[in-house]
Write an enzyme that holds these catalytic residues in place. Structure first.
Site, short mmCIF file in Angstrom:
data_model
loop_
_atom_site.label_atom_id
_atom_site.label_comp_id
_atom_site.label_asym_id
_atom_site.label_seq_id
_atom_site.Cartn_x
_atom_site.Cartn_y
_atom_site.Cartn_z
N ASP A 193 -6.28 -2.62 -2.58
CA ASP A 193 -5.49 -1.68 -3.37
C ASP A 193 -5.08 -2.30 -4.71
O ASP A 193 -5.23 -1.68 -5.77
CB ASP A 193 -4.24 -1.27 -2.59
N ARG A 204 5.94 4.14 5.84
CA ARG A 204 5.57 4.17 7.25
C ARG A 204 5.57 2.77 7.85
O ARG A 204 5.95 1.79 7.21
CB ARG A 204 4.21 4.84 7.42
N ASP A 205 5.13 2.67 9.07
CA ASP A 205 5.10 1.37 9.77
C ASP A 205 3.89 0.57 9.30
O ASP A 205 2.95 0.34 10.05
CB ASP A 205 5.08 1.59 11.29
N GLU A 206 3.95 0.10 8.05
CA GLU A 206 2.85 -0.67 7.46
C GLU A 206 3.42 -1.49 6.32
O GLU A 206 3.82 -2.63 6.51
CB GLU A 206 1.74 0.26 7.01
N ASP A 210 0.83 -1.21 0.00
CA ASP A 210 0.00 0.00 0.00
C ASP A 210 0.86 1.25 0.00
O ASP A 210 0.53 2.24 -0.63
CB ASP A 210 -0.93 0.00 1.22
N GLU A 261 -2.15 8.92 -1.02
CA GLU A 261 -3.17 8.07 -0.40
C GLU A 261 -4.51 8.79 -0.32
O GLU A 261 -5.56 8.21 -0.58
CB GLU A 261 -2.71 7.67 0.99
N TRP A 284 -11.98 -5.68 -1.14
CA TRP A 284 -10.71 -6.24 -0.71
C TRP A 284 -10.70 -7.75 -0.97
O TRP A 284 -9.83 -8.26 -1.68
CB TRP A 284 -10.45 -5.90 0.75
N HIS A 298 0.88 6.15 -2.68
CA HIS A 298 -0.10 5.07 -2.76
C HIS A 298 -0.52 4.99 -4.23
O HIS A 298 -0.70 6.01 -4.88
CB HIS A 298 -1.35 5.41 -1.93
#
Length: 864
Positions: free
Chosen positions: A474, A465-467, A461, A744, A531, A765
């Site tokens: 997506d 960052r922390d992801e 995605d 995003e 999703w 994104h």
């Protein structure tokens, strides 16, 4: 003109070394042939063990045809050539050869065991020192072939006699390790010397045991060990084979890498390097005996896609000084990768590099990174020149704050001392677009850069960052654009195997794959529309764009189980109107901290996707020859469509959710069968766009659909109005704000130049960039009309004041292209159709015309 056949392609591999398919399918491009030439037969020459077999097949197929010879065994090598015959009975010359080589196909082929350090470590601590591992071996002078088969628990970089093996990074990547752990094959024949040799590896935590997830995250999700599994096989002139395998004879020591993490960057102390550690004769008496770890060779699989590699280097465009006195490099492009530095200074001095996508108030702005440290530290050894780049991390950034630099930063940057190296899965570029509008061209570039930065082994995605996880929604919405811009066939078909591996027994498809723990919003897993529908819609996209029935066959059960689950949830009503849903995620009207609060009813979205997926499974079954299944899911799709119309559509064509996404779904998913109702819905959609000042009013679900819903239903000019709007929210608002990737949120950067206050605020994104596929298909006018571009549709729809546009597509049959320009009151169009394809040329006012392979030009009066 003679018929020329290019070297064949093996499955979806760019480099067919160490492949995992026993009977790999073959494809080829006829790059030159007379006008109207058609293939009627092909011949496959397969050379194995110095003997050649020839197989003649009466067929016009040239994409992913069946392997004609005996199945490959482990380590088998074959050289393949293709010749083709036309209707005149004449055979072409054989193509250039392609040599393919199988990997280790049987679990019993593996004798190596993972080896790593025995040091006691706090499993939850940041202070977990990465390791080096090494071993030595003897080689004879009559070596003819050497192959290294390698993987790791964690990440690895292999070395042999002091030289790096391969140019891949972040290997073996991120899969559902318990069921699929990739290994890579390296040709190291030229690295092995007669006599003494040394082999080793650098190790890092990576996704296997590093920190993953939100709000501090989790560690050791797949295991606690950091270990290397390597099997070096040496083949000699007399046919004998020796195996050098990782085992308890190997030794290990602490690496100069003090800390390394996907989110947090890397700390490296060059003073702790051990020169010569990967060369023979190194004194490793002080090193620990490596500990053997558990292995399950049944989980080892060959890759289906290229690895992550550095594909480009970018130099800073400016060196800035912040209000605090900070020194900041602006690379001019939001990208994903790492910074390589060349530096001179005193031993013990430390250079720190902190990355960010944006600046605010003159300084790098790191709040959008959340808990990701995203910084690298290099401590100098004091050598005359030191060069370093992190090994086991990656960052999403445009700006880099540099502190502790021991020299003249401005002069050193000008001399190339700091360079950004761009990393992503090394996919083949397949799609290009240009127009007369520079802002549209920049938007297309932004989509391209966003895809590159988020195709880092899995389709993520965001990269900063922390992801950084593989959100299924997506890639579901972006799949058509991805398949236009790059050859994603091998990468995404491999990732879909992990989707099925993570799918729950009841059919639930996770929100992201691979699955990691998260907060209560995402755990436990629950089915969610758009999703979960990746299980049906992404395989179909790959089939449409690459002509691959194999991905349909591999994923059909997964797709069917997803639809069967929703059928049970909806029950006799055929309405999916319960449970947790994200709906039209990140609708621009949604509050910053509640991105699911969209204008379109989330259950309208869910039921629309239920109908679309049921219909798609029916089409999959039809292609696979499963007539009864096709009929069953067609009936189900009809029932859902009827229920949708009864519940959400009024007699006059207006909808209960009077929003752009609602109409786009109804139109694009064919949920309005009455032409009068379709016309009314399309008119209302166009009216909504104009009432909004042509500003966007869709989130992740509506954005890929709204432009097509307009242009396919008589409102091309409105689609252009929407695309070319520059006020917030819009695609070109981002461009006007200086974006170099897709954001995003539509307003990740607010009009006043400050960053959106929402907790999710990424500047890279790809989901909202799904409009690029429409730009190729409608503005330029190049689209597949049958799977794999066997038939192509050229249907440009000029508008928006554009005076020209063009697109090129590397299809499975070769290059297709279109270019159009407006001259006075005429539209001039030129198209290229590859050999093996035919095309429909559809120009407004001129009707449709079927054209064969070759170059074609047309001039027609400009419509309107």
């Amino acid at each position: 003109m003679s018929v020329v056949v290019d070297a064949p392609r093996v499955e979806h591999h760019r480099e067919p070394l160490g492949i995992g398919e026993r009977m790999p399918r073959l494809s080829w491009i006829v790059s030159s042939a007379p006008s109207d030439w058609r293939q009627t037969a092909y011949r496959v020459d397969v050379e194995r063990d110095s003997a050649t077999e020839s197989f003649e097949i009466e067929s016009g197929e040239q994409v992913l045809v069946a392997w004609p010879a005996a199945p490959l065994g482990s380590r088998d090598v074959a050289t393949v050539r293709i010749a083709v015959r036309g209707a005149d009975g004449a055979w072409s010359a054989a193509s250039a050869p392609t040599t393919l080589e199988a990997g280790l196909l049987e679990p019993s082929d593996w004798i190596a065991r993972p080896v790593g350090a025995m040091r006691n470590e706090n499993p939850q601590s940041d202070e977990r020192r990465p390791s080096l591992v090494r071993g030595e071996f003897e080689a004879r002078a009559d070596l003819v072939r050497a192959r290294l088969y390698a993987t790791a628990h964690g990440l690895y970089e292999a070395v042999l006699n002091g030289e790096r093996i391969g140019d891949d990074t972040l290997s073996p990547g991120w899969t559902v390790y318990g069921t699929r752990l990739r290994y890579y094959t390296y040709d190291v024949t030229g690295f092995v010397r007669p006599g003494a040799n040394a082999i080793g590896a650098w190790l890092g935590d990576g996704w296997y045991r590093g920190r993953l997830g939100w709000r501090g995250g989790f560690r050791n999700l797949y295991g606690t060990d950091q270990s290397f599994l390597g099997q070096l096989e040496l083949t000699y002139a007399d046919g004998t084979r020796e195996v050098v395998a990782t085992d308890h004879s190997w030794r290990t020591a602490a690496s100069p890498i003090l800390h390394s993490g996907i989110y947090d960057g890397e700390d490296y102390d060059a003073r702790q390097e051990q020169p010569g550690w990967s060369t023979p004769g190194f004194d490793d008496a002080g090193w620990e005996i490596a500990q053997e770890r558990h292995r399950d060779p049944a989980t080892l699989v060959a890759p289906t896609a290229p690895p992550v590699r550095c594909t480009e280097e970018v130099r800073p465009v400016e060196v800035l000084t912040g209000p605090s006195g900070s020194r900041i490099l602006d690379f001019g492009q939001n990208l994903v990768g790492r910074v390589r530095l060349r530096v001179s200074g005193e031993a013990g001095a430390t250079v720190t590099l902190r990355t960010a996508e944006v600046m605010q108030d003159g300084e790098i702005y790191t709040r959008p990174l959340r808990t990701a440290r995203s910084a690298d530290n290099y401590t100098l050894a004091g050598r005359e020149i030191e060069e370093w780049e992190p090994r086991f991390t990656f960052h999403g950034f445009r700006y880099v704050e540099v502190s502790g630099w021991p020299g003249d930063l401005d002069a050193d940057v000008a001399a190339g001392a700091l360079v950004a190296r761009v990393y992503h899965t090394d996919l083949e570029r397949t799609g290009w677009f240009e127009s007369s509008d520079p802002a549209l061209n920049r938007l297309h570039q932004n989509v391209l850069w966003g895809m590159r930065g988020n195709f880092v082994d899995i389709p993520t995605d965001c990269p900063q960052r922390d992801e950084r996880v593989g959100w299924t929604g997506d890639i579901q919405v972006f799949g058509p654009t991805a398949a236009t811009l790059y050859d994603v066939s091998g990468m995404l078909s491999g990732w879909l195997r992990d989707v099925e591996n993570e799918q729950l027994p009841d059919g639930t498809v996770p929100w992201y794959v691979p699955v990691i723990p998260a907060d209560k919003m995402w755990t436990p897993l629950r089915p969610g529309a758009a999703w979960g529908d990746v299980a049906t819609l992404l395989p179909w996209t790959l089939y449409e764009r690459f002509g691959d029935t194999g991905v349909l066959r591999a994923q059909f059960d997964s797709a069917r189980r997803w639809v069967d689950l929703i059928e049970r949830i909806a029950g006799p009503s055929r309405l999916w109107n319960s449970g947790f849903q994200l709906g039209d995620w990140l609708d621009p009207a949604a509050p910053p901290n509640d991105p699911a609060d969209a204008r379109t009813d989330r259950y309208l979205v869910a039921t629309a996707y239920f109908a679309k997926s049921a219909r798609t499974v029916a089409r999959m079954a039809e292609v696979l020859g499963l007539g009864a299944e096709a009929a069953r899911y067609d009936t189900l799709a009809d029932e859902v469509a009827s229920a949708f119309a009864a519940e959400y559509v009024s007699d006059d064509g207006t909808m209960t959710s009077d929003a752009q996404t609602a109409y786009a779904l109804a139109l694009q998913f064919d949920l309005l069968t009455d032409p009068r109702m379709r016309d009314a819905a399309a008119s209302r959609l166009a009216q909504l766009v104009h009432e909004a000042g042509n500003r966007i009013a869709t989130g992740f679900v509506g954005t890929p659909l709204v432009s097509d819903a307009l242009s396919a239903n008589g409102h091309v000019s409105t689609a252009y109005d929407l695309l070319l709007e520059r006020e917030c929210p819009s695609w070109l608002y981002q461009v006007e704000q200086g974006a170099t990737t897709v954001w995003e949120r539509w307003d990740s950067l607010l009009p006043d130049g400050t960053v959106n206050p929402g907790q999710m605020t990424s500047f890279n994104h790809y989901a909202l960039g799904a409009v690029a596929d429409w730009m190729h298909r409608v503005i330029a006018g190049l689209a597949p009309a049958s799977p794999g571009y066997r038939k192509i549709r050229f249907a440009p729809r000029p508008g928006g004041g554009l005076t020209s546009a063009s697109a090129r597509q590397l299809t499975p049959y070769g290059e297709a292209a279109i270019a159009w320009r407006i001259e006075g009151a005429e539209l001039r169009v030129e198209v290229r159709v590859p050999v093996g394809s035919e095309a429909v040329l559809d120009l407004v006012g001129a009707g449709e015309e079927t054209v064969a392979s070759g170059l074609h030009s047309r001039t027609v009066p400009l419509a309107g």
